[in-house]
Design an enzyme around this catalytic site. Structure first.
Site, PDB file in Angstrom:
ATOM      1  N   HIS A 153       0.676  -1.193   0.036  1.00  0.00           N
ATOM      2  CA  HIS A 153       0.044  -0.057  -0.032  1.00  0.00           C
ATOM      3  C   HIS A 153       0.877   1.329   0.180  1.00  0.00           C
ATOM      4  O   HIS A 153       1.044   1.947   0.861  1.00  0.00           O
ATOM      5  CB  HIS A 153      -0.829  -0.014   1.221  1.00  0.00           C
ATOM      6  CG  HIS A 153      -1.952  -1.267   1.154  1.00  0.00           C
ATOM      7  ND1 HIS A 153      -2.627  -1.906   2.069  1.00  0.00           N
ATOM      8  CD2 HIS A 153      -2.565  -1.604   0.135  1.00  0.00           C
ATOM      9  CE1 HIS A 153      -3.480  -2.638   1.745  1.00  0.00           C
ATOM     10  NE2 HIS A 153      -3.513  -2.700   0.583  1.00  0.00           N
TER      11      HIS A 153
ATOM     12  N   HIS B 271      -0.349  -9.907   2.071  1.00  0.00           N
ATOM     13  CA  HIS B 271      -1.404 -10.095   2.645  1.00  0.00           C
ATOM     14  C   HIS B 271      -2.150 -11.459   2.627  1.00  0.00           C
ATOM     15  O   HIS B 271      -3.017 -11.933   3.342  1.00  0.00           O
ATOM     16  CB  HIS B 271      -2.493  -9.107   2.203  1.00  0.00           C
ATOM     17  CG  HIS B 271      -1.968  -7.608   2.106  1.00  0.00           C
ATOM     18  ND1 HIS B 271      -1.419  -6.985   0.876  1.00  0.00           N
ATOM     19  CD2 HIS B 271      -1.872  -6.921   2.965  1.00  0.00           C
ATOM     20  CE1 HIS B 271      -1.320  -5.715   1.125  1.00  0.00           C
ATOM     21  NE2 HIS B 271      -1.478  -5.768   2.587  1.00  0.00           N
TER      22      HIS B 271
ATOM     23  N   CYS C 188       3.033 -13.650   3.636  1.00  0.00           N
ATOM     24  CA  CYS C 188       3.687 -13.276   5.047  1.00  0.00           C
ATOM     25  C   CYS C 188       3.542 -14.767   5.945  1.00  0.00           C
ATOM     26  O   CYS C 188       2.411 -14.929   6.367  1.00  0.00           O
ATOM     27  CB  CYS C 188       3.404 -12.146   5.765  1.00  0.00           C
ATOM     28  SG  CYS C 188       4.393 -12.039   7.367  1.00  0.00           S
TER      29      CYS C 188
ATOM     30  N   HIS D 105     -10.147  -5.293   4.373  1.00  0.00           N
ATOM     31  CA  HIS D 105      -8.795  -5.358   4.216  1.00  0.00           C
ATOM     32  C   HIS D 105      -8.263  -6.731   3.541  1.00  0.00           C
ATOM     33  O   HIS D 105      -9.039  -7.647   3.817  1.00  0.00           O
ATOM     34  CB  HIS D 105      -7.866  -5.206   5.563  1.00  0.00           C
ATOM     35  CG  HIS D 105      -6.532  -4.988   5.347  1.00  0.00           C
ATOM     36  ND1 HIS D 105      -5.562  -6.241   5.203  1.00  0.00           N
ATOM     37  CD2 HIS D 105      -5.751  -3.938   5.464  1.00  0.00           C
ATOM     38  CE1 HIS D 105      -4.518  -5.721   5.128  1.00  0.00           C
ATOM     39  NE2 HIS D 105      -4.453  -4.286   5.286  1.00  0.00           N
TER      40      HIS D 105
ATOM     41  N   GLU E 215      -5.988  -8.663   3.511  1.00  0.00           N
ATOM     42  CA  GLU E 215      -5.617  -9.767   4.784  1.00  0.00           C
ATOM     43  C   GLU E 215      -6.766 -10.307   5.234  1.00  0.00           C
ATOM     44  O   GLU E 215      -6.739 -11.640   5.351  1.00  0.00           O
ATOM     45  CB  GLU E 215      -4.610  -9.252   5.463  1.00  0.00           C
ATOM     46  CG  GLU E 215      -3.895  -9.940   6.833  1.00  0.00           C
ATOM     47  CD  GLU E 215      -3.380  -9.483   7.909  1.00  0.00           C
ATOM     48  OE1 GLU E 215      -2.479  -8.622   7.472  1.00  0.00           O
ATOM     49  OE2 GLU E 215      -3.461 -10.013   8.976  1.00  0.00           O
TER      50      GLU E 215
ATOM     51  N   THR F 147      -3.048  -8.676  11.595  1.00  0.00           N
ATOM     52  CA  THR F 147      -1.625  -8.356  11.947  1.00  0.00           C
ATOM     53  C   THR F 147      -1.320  -7.140  12.332  1.00  0.00           C
ATOM     54  O   THR F 147      -0.473  -6.797  13.200  1.00  0.00           O
ATOM     55  CB  THR F 147      -0.777  -8.970  10.841  1.00  0.00           C
ATOM     56  OG1 THR F 147      -1.019  -8.220   9.735  1.00  0.00           O
ATOM     57  CG2 THR F 147      -0.618 -10.497  10.530  1.00  0.00           C
TER      58      THR F 147
ATOM     59  N   SER G 116      -2.562   2.663   3.457  1.00  0.00           N
ATOM     60  CA  SER G 116      -1.919   1.548   4.100  1.00  0.00           C
ATOM     61  C   SER G 116      -2.345   1.712   5.586  1.00  0.00           C
ATOM     62  O   SER G 116      -2.383   2.595   6.307  1.00  0.00           O
ATOM     63  CB  SER G 116      -0.208   2.003   4.224  1.00  0.00           C
ATOM     64  OG  SER G 116       0.238   1.153   5.429  1.00  0.00           O
ATOM     65  N   SER G 117      -3.168   0.693   5.882  1.00  0.00           N
ATOM     66  CA  SER G 117      -3.748   0.456   7.104  1.00  0.00           C
ATOM     67  C   SER G 117      -2.791   0.695   8.299  1.00  0.00           C
ATOM     68  O   SER G 117      -3.082   1.463   9.263  1.00  0.00           O
ATOM     69  CB  SER G 117      -4.487  -0.898   7.211  1.00  0.00           C
ATOM     70  OG  SER G 117      -4.732  -1.272   8.292  1.00  0.00           O
TER      71      SER G 117
ATOM     72  N   SER H  24       5.143  -0.383   4.631  1.00  0.00           N
ATOM     73  CA  SER H  24       4.944  -0.300   2.990  1.00  0.00           C
ATOM     74  C   SER H  24       6.150   0.718   2.477  1.00  0.00           C
ATOM     75  O   SER H  24       5.979   1.235   1.338  1.00  0.00           O
ATOM     76  CB  SER H  24       3.592  -0.168   2.254  1.00  0.00           C
ATOM     77  OG  SER H  24       2.724  -1.085   3.023  1.00  0.00           O
TER      78      SER H  24
HETATM   79  S1  SF4 Z   1       3.288  -6.082   8.987  1.00  0.00           S
HETATM   80 FE1  SF4 Z   1       3.859  -8.037   9.710  1.00  0.00          FE
HETATM   81  S2  SF4 Z   1       2.356  -9.405   9.139  1.00  0.00           S
HETATM   82 FE2  SF4 Z   1       2.133  -7.745   7.707  1.00  0.00          FE
HETATM   83  S3  SF4 Z   1       3.419  -8.322   6.264  1.00  0.00           S
HETATM   84 FE3  SF4 Z   1       4.580  -7.122   7.558  1.00  0.00          FE
HETATM   85  S4  SF4 Z   1       5.724  -8.579   8.805  1.00  0.00           S
HETATM   86 FE4  SF4 Z   1       3.793  -9.780   7.762  1.00  0.00          FE
END
Ligand code: SF4
Length: 766
Positions: free
Chosen positions: A40, A73, A95, A123, A125, A161, A217-218, A261
């Site tokens: 993002h 995600h 991830c 979202h 993810e 996450t 980006s959350s 990001s």
């Molecule tokens: S924030 Fe954490 S869960 Fe999300 S992609 Fe990055 S490492 Fe993985």
């Protein structure tokens, strides 16, 4: 001006991994697709597009030869199924943290539990996770959403996450009221958690907070929200160019945070722009800047720098601090850790997911320890021995692996340490180590000795032949190191050597326990013509054939059988020659001790003629007792030879005449049995005897008369001599003695044989 950059800024492990994967594949293809925008961050996405990375939302747009990358995600299982069905190649950059949530959700859904996901329903993810429970999951964004949920559920609760910890805690509290059973998983990513904590702390002490990252980006938005809680001057920018330089004052303390990001270069550019402003301020007489302030200006923490490096910058020991002409960007570049293959480096654990560990090594991207590089012991789980924040020493295996990650190994560091420790053990090759079988390899087994791999050749595993090496995997082994190749770090070990030494020791102890004259239990192992070998507890002793039984033994197998368990007496021990003489018969009752009881005089017994001698025949009554039939007792009438009446092998019935256990003699009579059982023969014999006696009596009378006549003649001669008349004795007329012993009957009247006559004569003499 003082600028503090949060340590946890910029690309997280998951994002970096996805980007690396993209770059790697771009090296082989002109164009690749990503399932949705990879990250993002619009700037990065635009950059990627220029390189040929096309984000798509519908995989129907793809052709057979295309390659698509699933972003960090993740996505639902339906996407994978469709890709496979369409035959489209894909790479999965989900991830590991997210993967773990997907697995958890699926497990509980399969168990029939209600799945609740805390996060934003739209979202990617979250929607991907929901796919793993057939989109039956309930998504709650805060505790208020929980109120609409039913009661009495058995539920599984997971979190997006990047969800704020505080929000998740409130949801958990509220959701408990609705559930009879609740499985709560803290799935907030450690990186995100650390980033949020640091942001919170930084925003408390900074007058200005700059948040860098996409508006979409959350996690970046959450960082900005957190900053706003404690800081009034918060600037969320997507691009360094958006930095409002005019708001910066010379004495500001500026905190910089960046979303997961946000690329490092963006952070550096922001720092560089501020550096320019600071220079301007220093040159501008209107801007007040004390020496102290200038020093403070250099106290910048750089994302992805090692703590030590950051401290170095803060304490002003870097060139950047000494020379104001050097830009912050250069200082950051200089302080960057450089890594190379084989380098040992200390890092901080930033994430543990799916037994893979992400380590901040101060490099531009975090390093990654795959599962198989964590420990030489596959049973060791990273999550059980490490926690986020722990410092560990790792070895750089690859600066860039096939997915573009920094590949690290803890196993090799651990292996080197364990190797050194093992090599420093005193009496290394004499010691017995407790090992464990790990895996079957060609020609043997790999075992672990104090964490060090050791090769155990198949021939060295046991004293006996090993049919299946796999039986030893996971089993404890007693190992002795028999070969060490330090240059190749190779160990060869043997369990056989240990077992043989133990057996030898055990044998010695056994020999020392053997006492002549003691009774032991053994098992007949082998029979030979000269005796039987008996195992008396790991040692074989010999019972000589003469010690098997009291009687004569032709073959030991007549008495003993292989595998028969018997009690034996130790007759002799020769430890030097390792020979033991055993006796079996010695523990059996002596046969003659019961002979009188078993064969009372006058009883009739049956036996086999086993031997014939001139004076009679031996009859076997039992294996160890033979009786003798004297020749005179073989038949009812006198015989010249035993064989005239019986042969070896004949079964005969005899009467016991005498038993003498001391002399080991039993006298038997076959004749008596015949006479007892055949009265007519007895009568005939009796008649013959009477006749012989009558004849004998007659002969005796004749002899007496003749003797009297002789005496009378003697008396007359004596008388004549006394009267003076000498008469010449006519010797020729004196009857010969033999003539006086018997009279031959007239030939025509003879009914008696010569033998009978001699027999009578013999009887008379007796
Ligand atoms: S924030 Fe954490 S869960 Fe999300 S992609 Fe990055 S490492 Fe993985």
């Amino acid at each position: 001006m003082q600028i503090i950059v949060a340590k946890h800024s910029g690309f997280c492990f998951g994002v970096q991994r996805a980007l690396n994967m993209v770059e790697q594949n771009l090296a082989e293809r002109d164009k690749i697709y990503t399932y949705g925008e990879l990250i993002h961050n619009e700037v990065v996405i635009e950059e990627l597009k220029k390189k040929g990375v096309v984000p798509i939302e519908d995989i129907c747009m793809l052709n057979q030869n295309d390659l698509i990358i699933i972003r960090s995600h993740g996505t639902g299982p339906g996407t994978y199924e469709r890709l496979e069905k369409l035959g489209i190649a894909f790479k999965d950059a989900t991830c590991p943290y997210v993967k773990r949530i997907q697995k958890t959700v699926k497990k509980h859904h399969d168990l029939g539990h209600t799945v609740i996901i805390a996060g934003k329903a739209d979202h990617p993810e979250v929607s991907g996770i929901n796919g793993w429970c057939d989109n039956a999951g309930i998504v709650v964004s805060d505790e208020k959403d929980v109120d609409s949920l039913p009661y009495g559920m058995t539920a599984c609760l997971t979190a997006q996450t990047t969800l704020q910890e505080e929000v998740y805690e409130k949801i958990i509290l509220r959701i408990r009221e609705h559930c009879d059973g609740l499985y709560v998983y803290n799935t907030i990513c450690d990186t995100a958690k650390a980033r949020q904590h640091e942001t919170e702390e930084l925003s408390k002490k900074c007058g200005v907070m700059v948040v860098i990252g996409g508006f979409n980006s959350s996690n970046t938005r959450k960082l900005a929200d957190l900053c706003r809680k404690y800081c009034k001057r918060v600037y969320h920018i997507q691009n360094p160019k958006e930095l409002p330089l005019e708001i910066i004052n010379a004495n500001d303390i500026i905190g910089i945070v960046a979303g997961a990001s946000t690329p490092d270069w963006m952070i550096r550019e922001v720092i560089a722009r501020m550096s320019e402003v600071e220079k301007t301020m220093a040159e501008d007489p209107k801007v007040e800047s004390s020496e102290d302030e200038r020093e403070a200006t250099a106290a910048v923490e750089e994302p992805d720098l090692k703590q030590s490096v950051a401290e170095e910058l803060e304490t002003g020991t870097t060139e950047a601090n000494d020379n104001h002409e050097t830009s912050f960007e250069e200082a950051v570049e200089k302080s960057m850790v450089r890594i190379k293959h084989g380098q040992l480096i200390t890092g901080t654990v930033v994430q543990i997911a799916d037994e893979e560990v992400c380590v901040n090594i101060g490099y531009k991207s975090d390093g990654f320890i795959p599962k198989n590089e964590f420990s030489s012991d596959p049973d060791v789980k990273p999550s059980e021995v490490l926690s986020v924040g722990d410092e560990i020493v790792v070895e750089v295996l690859k600066v860039k692996d096939e997915d573009g990650n920094v590949l690290l190994s803890r196993k090799s560091v651990e292996g080197k340490k364990l190797w050194d420790e093992l090599m420093h053990e005193a009496n290394l090759e004499e010691k017995v180590f407790e090992g464990i079988g790990k895996e079957v390899v060609k020609g043997g087994l790999i075992a672990s000795i104090k964490g060090v791999r050791a090769f155990v050749p198949a021939s060295q595993i046991s004293i006996k032949y090993v049919e299946n090496l796999a039986d030893y995997v996971g089993q404890p082994l007693k190992l002795r190191i028999i070969e060490v190749d330090k240059s190749r770090k190779r160990i060869v070990a043997s369990q056989k050597a240990v077992l043989m030494a133990e057996a030898e020791q055990e044998k010695k102890e056994k020999w020392s326990r053997l006492v002549v004259g003691s009774k032991v239990t053994g098992v007949v192992r082998r029979l030979t013509s000269f005796g039987a070998f008996v195992d008396i507890g790991g040692i074989d002793g010999l019972i000589h054939v003469t010690d098997i039984a009291w009687g004569r033994v032709k073959q030991p197998s007549d008495i003993l059988k292989v595998n028969q368990q018997i009690e034996v007496l130790i007759l002799n021990v020769d430890a030097e020659k390792e020979r033991i003489s055993l006796g079996y018969k010695q523990l059996q009752p002596k046969p003659w001790t019961k002979a009188e009881e078993n064969y009372p005089v006058g009883s009739v017994v049956e036996g086999k003629v086993v031997r014939i001698v001139p004076f009679g025949a031996f009859v076997s009554l039992e294996p160890t007792i033979d009786g003798l039939i004297h020749i005179s007792q073989v038949a009812v009438r006198r015989i010249a030879k035993v064989e005239d009446e019986i042969s070896v092998g004949n079964i005969v019935r005899c009467k016991v005449l005498e038993v003498n256990p001391e002399a080991k003699r039993i006298s038997l009579s076959r004749k008596e049995v015949i006479l007892d059982e055949n009265p007519e023969i007895a009568e005939e014999i009796a008649r013959e005897k009477q006749e012989r006696e009558r004849l004998n009596a007659e002969r005796a009378a004749q002899r007496a008369a003749i003797a009297e006549q002789a005496k009378q003649a003697e008396r007359e001669r004596a008388k004549a001599s006394a009267s003076g008349k000498h008469e010449r004795v006519d010797h020729e007329r004196r009857p010969r003695r033999e003539n006086a012993d018997y009279d031959l009957p007239p030939v025509q009247q003879s009914t008696t044989s010569l033998a009978d006559l001699f027999s009578s004569l013999t009887n008379n003499e007796e």
